[in-house]
Write a protein that holds these residues in place. Structure first.
Motif, PDB file in Angstrom:
ATOM      1  N   PRO A 373       1.452  -1.284   0.235  1.00  0.00           N
ATOM      2  CA  PRO A 373       0.214   0.456   0.231  1.00  0.00           C
ATOM      3  C   PRO A 373       0.892   1.644  -0.106  1.00  0.00           C
ATOM      4  N   PHE A 403      -8.890  -1.647  -5.104  1.00  0.00           N
ATOM      5  CA  PHE A 403      -7.682  -0.706  -4.397  1.00  0.00           C
ATOM      6  C   PHE A 403      -6.638  -0.797  -5.605  1.00  0.00           C
ATOM      7  N   GLN A 406      -4.786   4.031 -10.288  1.00  0.00           N
ATOM      8  CA  GLN A 406      -5.435   5.312 -10.975  1.00  0.00           C
ATOM      9  C   GLN A 406      -5.995   4.528 -11.159  1.00  0.00           C
ATOM     10  N   CYS A 428     -10.821   2.163  -4.153  1.00  0.00           N
ATOM     11  CA  CYS A 428     -10.148   2.903  -3.264  1.00  0.00           C
ATOM     12  C   CYS A 428      -8.955   3.356  -4.369  1.00  0.00           C
ATOM     13  N   ILE A 429      -8.951   4.951  -4.712  1.00  0.00           N
ATOM     14  CA  ILE A 429      -7.438   5.436  -6.253  1.00  0.00           C
ATOM     15  C   ILE A 429      -6.816   5.690  -4.228  1.00  0.00           C
ATOM     16  N   MET A 430      -5.363   5.076  -4.667  1.00  0.00           N
ATOM     17  CA  MET A 430      -4.722   4.922  -3.300  1.00  0.00           C
ATOM     18  C   MET A 430      -3.620   6.048  -3.057  1.00  0.00           C
ATOM     19  N   ASN A 431      -3.991   6.974  -3.865  1.00  0.00           N
ATOM     20  CA  ASN A 431      -3.098   8.664  -3.681  1.00  0.00           C
ATOM     21  C   ASN A 431      -4.529   9.391  -3.542  1.00  0.00           C
ATOM     22  N   PRO A 432      -4.508  10.201  -2.806  1.00  0.00           N
ATOM     23  CA  PRO A 432      -5.506  11.019  -1.824  1.00  0.00           C
ATOM     24  C   PRO A 432      -5.392  12.352  -2.766  1.00  0.00           C
ATOM     25  N   ARG A 434      -6.496  11.979  -6.338  1.00  0.00           N
ATOM     26  CA  ARG A 434      -6.269  11.842  -7.773  1.00  0.00           C
ATOM     27  C   ARG A 434      -7.357  12.021  -8.401  1.00  0.00           C
ATOM     28  N   SER A 463     -13.167   7.322  -3.745  1.00  0.00           N
ATOM     29  CA  SER A 463     -12.004   8.282  -3.834  1.00  0.00           C
ATOM     30  C   SER A 463     -11.702   8.893  -4.809  1.00  0.00           C
TER      31      SER A 463
ATOM     32  N   TYR B   7      -1.087  18.778 -11.009  1.00  0.00           N
ATOM     33  CA  TYR B   7      -0.846  17.593 -12.088  1.00  0.00           C
ATOM     34  C   TYR B   7      -0.917  18.014 -13.520  1.00  0.00           C
ATOM     35  N   TRP B  66      -4.727   5.091   5.585  1.00  0.00           N
ATOM     36  CA  TRP B  66      -4.977   5.349   4.506  1.00  0.00           C
ATOM     37  C   TRP B  66      -3.479   5.010   3.830  1.00  0.00           C
TER      38      TRP B  66
END
Lengths: 573, 186
Positions: A373, A403, A406, A428-432, A434, A463, B7, B66
């Motif tokens: 993660p 998860f 992108q 859940c897109i893991m970078n907050p 995005r 997310s 971005y 997270w």
């Protein structure tokens, strides 16, 4: 639901207290006596049904409470043990949940609460014939386990999920004293594991186990004791062992218990001789009833073929601790045509998910977990194409937890077009924060597509970069939504207002790191009666004041106080 | 709340950025620092998986709790990763270059094929290794990549299928072309 199905008023039984609701109506005799009503109600198992029944009138309320045997309390602070004890007298099975789900992610302070002991002492007094106890996210001490083992002679089933506070000493007490134990199920639990000696505490003549799950314990157990135990328990249908059990030992266990329906293997990494390899394959082949397979820790791909003979009947494959690559995963899937549920790590990558799409037409649930993660620079794992590939091949898919690093709005729109029946959509897109990585736009349209298309949606986790528009969509379309999880999203209070005003069935709301203030969260105050709401301290303007204001409306709060950082409001059960 | 993630700027620079990573992987590491906190549990993980030399210019701080992966699951996977990192040869390997004052370390599992690996090595050591040919090896190039396999033998990079190479490579050595001439003859 306040309807009287017979169209007549139920009679005032001489046993029940005076019924104020009936004082104005004519008191017609009921078509059936109380005993019959109770008998009928005793067939009701669903909590929702029982809640509805209890609201009809006083007689029904009483008949329901005298016949309820299963107690479900989704938030242990929503009601006090005393009130429970006064209302119900015949409880045999209890399910209690404690800490908010945030505690799974280390967001809840250590001594937050949710200790089961006070409940147990009450149960020992009022429900000495208690048979089943299922706890989730509660603190359980060894002392509590000892009490459980000794105060309830008929005790049969113990399930501890994501609990803490006890050690293997407590398990010794359970094994030693619970003569009629059918179920010992310990999941996702981080406890003081002093030794595996607890398993040897089951008496030599004890053979009633149907479920044994000690997969999350680390210590080595005495294998001979385990083997004998498994041989004696002819009704054993669920066996999930821990990593200390080797492949060779597993083979011997399988020979003793070919009737197993759910198997959690031990470590799958070992140097096997050719003969042992064959024996293991045969042992798996003997298990004709296997529906669930999990464990497979440290699996090396060369040993996966031993599983093939048992895969035809598999409906649930849990590979979430096995870092498989796409090719070996695809080969395994080719032998599992009946899978309904797959949990997998993202090491299988998009190619592996393409194999899911082509091999598993009956798939209903998919969970893809991140193997790493915090792998922020390399970003391996799965992408939107894997998800799309699954949706193309698995039209029955209705539960997803995904998860990834992108995602695009277009991909999600395609996915829900292929699978419009989602009941649980957790992305859940893991970078907050995005955005859509191709268009750079917020992910609003993705979740808009989800709620517009999936009318049966009950649970949604959002997310990515989201504006208030997402929440406007949710409020407008997600009419069956019961659970919503939000993190790092939204632009203003309007977002919460949309949701609280627009979603009539919302019961559970998890918020963290969002810009929602008191005004927004309080705007749905009347909603809180039917909602368990957890707000994380990251909401900058959400302060304890509003917690107290909410709390005043619910006099059923137990003696304990929730900590400042959480807005908790109770369920009136 | 300002989602101040630049971005657009990142996208323009991405094409010209020289990084050691898979071609085509996205890189969007510059999060708004207002919701980034340090995660005290992550330090072990950072040590084993983040090689400072290869990180993008701004190493990311982590957010508490997270992504929302159960801590039990995270612990198990971290333990497994550590074990596999130390057990399996062919993950992080040392790379030496003749004449260089110190060694480097790379994770060869990051690369999908030989060209990826060679480009990465060329960038890392600012050398040129040219194109592999079965007959001539890297003849004519200034440098040639070699590796030590499980048996302790020094082999020329490129002879065996990629997957086999990844599992058998224990360390890499970038040899001067003149010395490597002998290796090219099979």
């Amino acid at each position: 639901m306040q309807t009287d199905p017979n169209g007549t008023n139920p009679k005032k039984s001489k046993d029940s207290p005076s019924n104020s609701a009936n004082t104005e109506s004519t008191q017609l005799p009921s078509p059936f006596p109380d005993e019959v009503l109770e008998k009928v109600l005793s067939f009701l198992n669903s909590d929702k049904d029982r809640s509805s029944v209890s609201l009809v009138c006083k007689d029904w309320y009483n008949a329901e409470r005298w016949t309820r045997t299963k107690l479900f309390i989704g938030n242990c602070y929503s009601v006090s043990p005393e009130i429970v004890a006064r209302r119900f007298s015949k409880i045999k099975s209890v399910t209690l949940k404690g800490k908010p789900r945030f505690s799974d992610f280390n967001l809840v302070p250590q001594n937050w609460g949710a200790d089961v002991h006070y409940w147990l002492t009450m149960f020992a007094n009022v429900y000495p014939f208690l048979e089943e106890l299922r706890l989730k996210r509660m603190t359980v001490s060894d002392e509590s386990l000892e009490l459980l083992a000794t105060a309830f002679p008929g005790f049969r089933a113990l399930s501890l999920m994501s609990c803490d506070g006890f050690s293997t000493d407590g398990l010794k007490a359970i094994a030693t004293h619970c003569r009629n134990l059918t179920e010992l199920d310990i999941q996702d639990t981080d406890i003081d594991d002093f030794s595996g000696g607890w398993l040897s505490c089951f008496p030599e003549n004890f053979g009633s186990l149907e479920v044994l799950n000690f997969a999350s314990l680390d210590s080595e157990v005495n294998f001979d004791a385990l083997e004998r135990l498994v041989s004696r328990c002819r009704s054993l249908r669920v066996l999930k062992v821990n990593k200390s059990i080797t492949l060779v030992q597993l083979q011997r266990l399988l020979l003793r218990a070919p009737q197993l329906m759910e198997l959690g293997t031990g470590s799958f990494q070992e140097e096997l001789l050719l003969g042992q390899f064959g024996d293991l394959g045969n042992a798996f082949g003997n298990c004709k009833n296997l529906q669930t397979l999990s464990g497979l820790w440290e699996v090396t791909s060369i040993y996966l073929p031993v599983l093939y003979a048992a895969c035809a009947s598999l409906t649930f494959l849990n590979l979430s601790y096995a870092a498989l690559r796409s090719v070996e995963f695809g080969n395994l899937l080719a032998h599992c045509p009946n899978l309904r549920r797959i949990w997998v790590l993202d090491t299988v990558e998009d190619k592996g998910l393409e194999a899911v799409g082509s091999s598993c037409p009956l798939l209903e649930e998919l969970r893809v977990f991140p193997a790493d993660p915090y792998d922020q620079n390399l970003h391996r794992g799965v992408t939107e194409s894997g998800f799309v590939a699954v949706s193309r091949g698995c039209s029955k898919l209705h539960y997803v937890l995904y998860f990834c690093w992108q995602m695009t709005n277009a991909a999600v729109a395609t996915i829900v077009q292929n699978c419009p029946n989602f009941t649980h959509f957790r992305l859940c897109i893991m970078n907050p924060g995005r955005p859509d990585y191709l268009t750079n736009e917020p992910m609003d349209e993705a979740f808009g597509a989800v709620v517009k298309t999936c009318t049966k949606l009950q649970r949604l986790s959002v997310s990515g970069l989201l504006t208030d528009l997402t929440f406007e969509y949710i409020g407008k379309y997600a009419k069956n939504l019961e659970t919503l999880s939000v993190a790092f999203a939204g632009s203003s209070d309007r977002a919460m207002q949309f949701v609280l005003e627009g979603c009539p069935k919302l019961r559970k709301l998890e918020i963290r790191d969002c810009p929602f203030g008191n005004a927004a969260l309080l705007s749905g105050l009347e909603k809180y009666e039917t909602m368990r709401s957890r707000a994380k301290k990251g909401c900058p303007t959400f302060c304890s004041h509003s917690l107290i204001a909410c709390k005043k409306d619910f006099s059923d709060f137990a003696e304990d106080r929730p900590p400042r950082c959480f807005g908790r409001v109770g369920l009136s059960n | 709340m300002e989602k101040g993630v630049a971005y657009d700027n990142d996208m323009n620079l991405k094409a010209t950025e020289l990084r050691l990573g898979l071609p085509g992987t996205d890189e969007s590491q510059k999060e708004c620092s207002s919701f980034v906190k340090s995660n005290k549990r992550s330090s072990e993980e950072m040590d084993s998986s983040c090689n400072e030399e290869e990180c993008a210019p701004a190493p990311k701080a982590l957010v508490v709790g997270w992504p929302p992966v159960r801590s039990y699951r995270k612990n198990v996977l971290q333990q497994q990763q550590k074990k596999s990192d130390s057990d399996v040869s062919g993950m992080y390997v040392k790379v030496s270059m003749d004449g260089a004052p110190y060694l480097r370390k790379i994770d060869i599992k990051v690369y999908k094929n030989y060209p990826d690996l060679l480009i990465a090595l060329e960038n890392m050591f600012k050398c040129s290794m040219g194109v592999y040919s079965e007959r001539e090896g890297y003849n004519g190039s200034e440098y040639a990549p070699t590796y030590e396999d499980k048996d302790g033998d020094w082999m020329l990079v490129g002879d065996v299928p990629w997957d086999m190479f990844v599992t058998s490579c224990k360390r890499l050595r970038i040899m001067k072309g003149s010395e490597a001439k002998g290796l090219g003859c099979q």
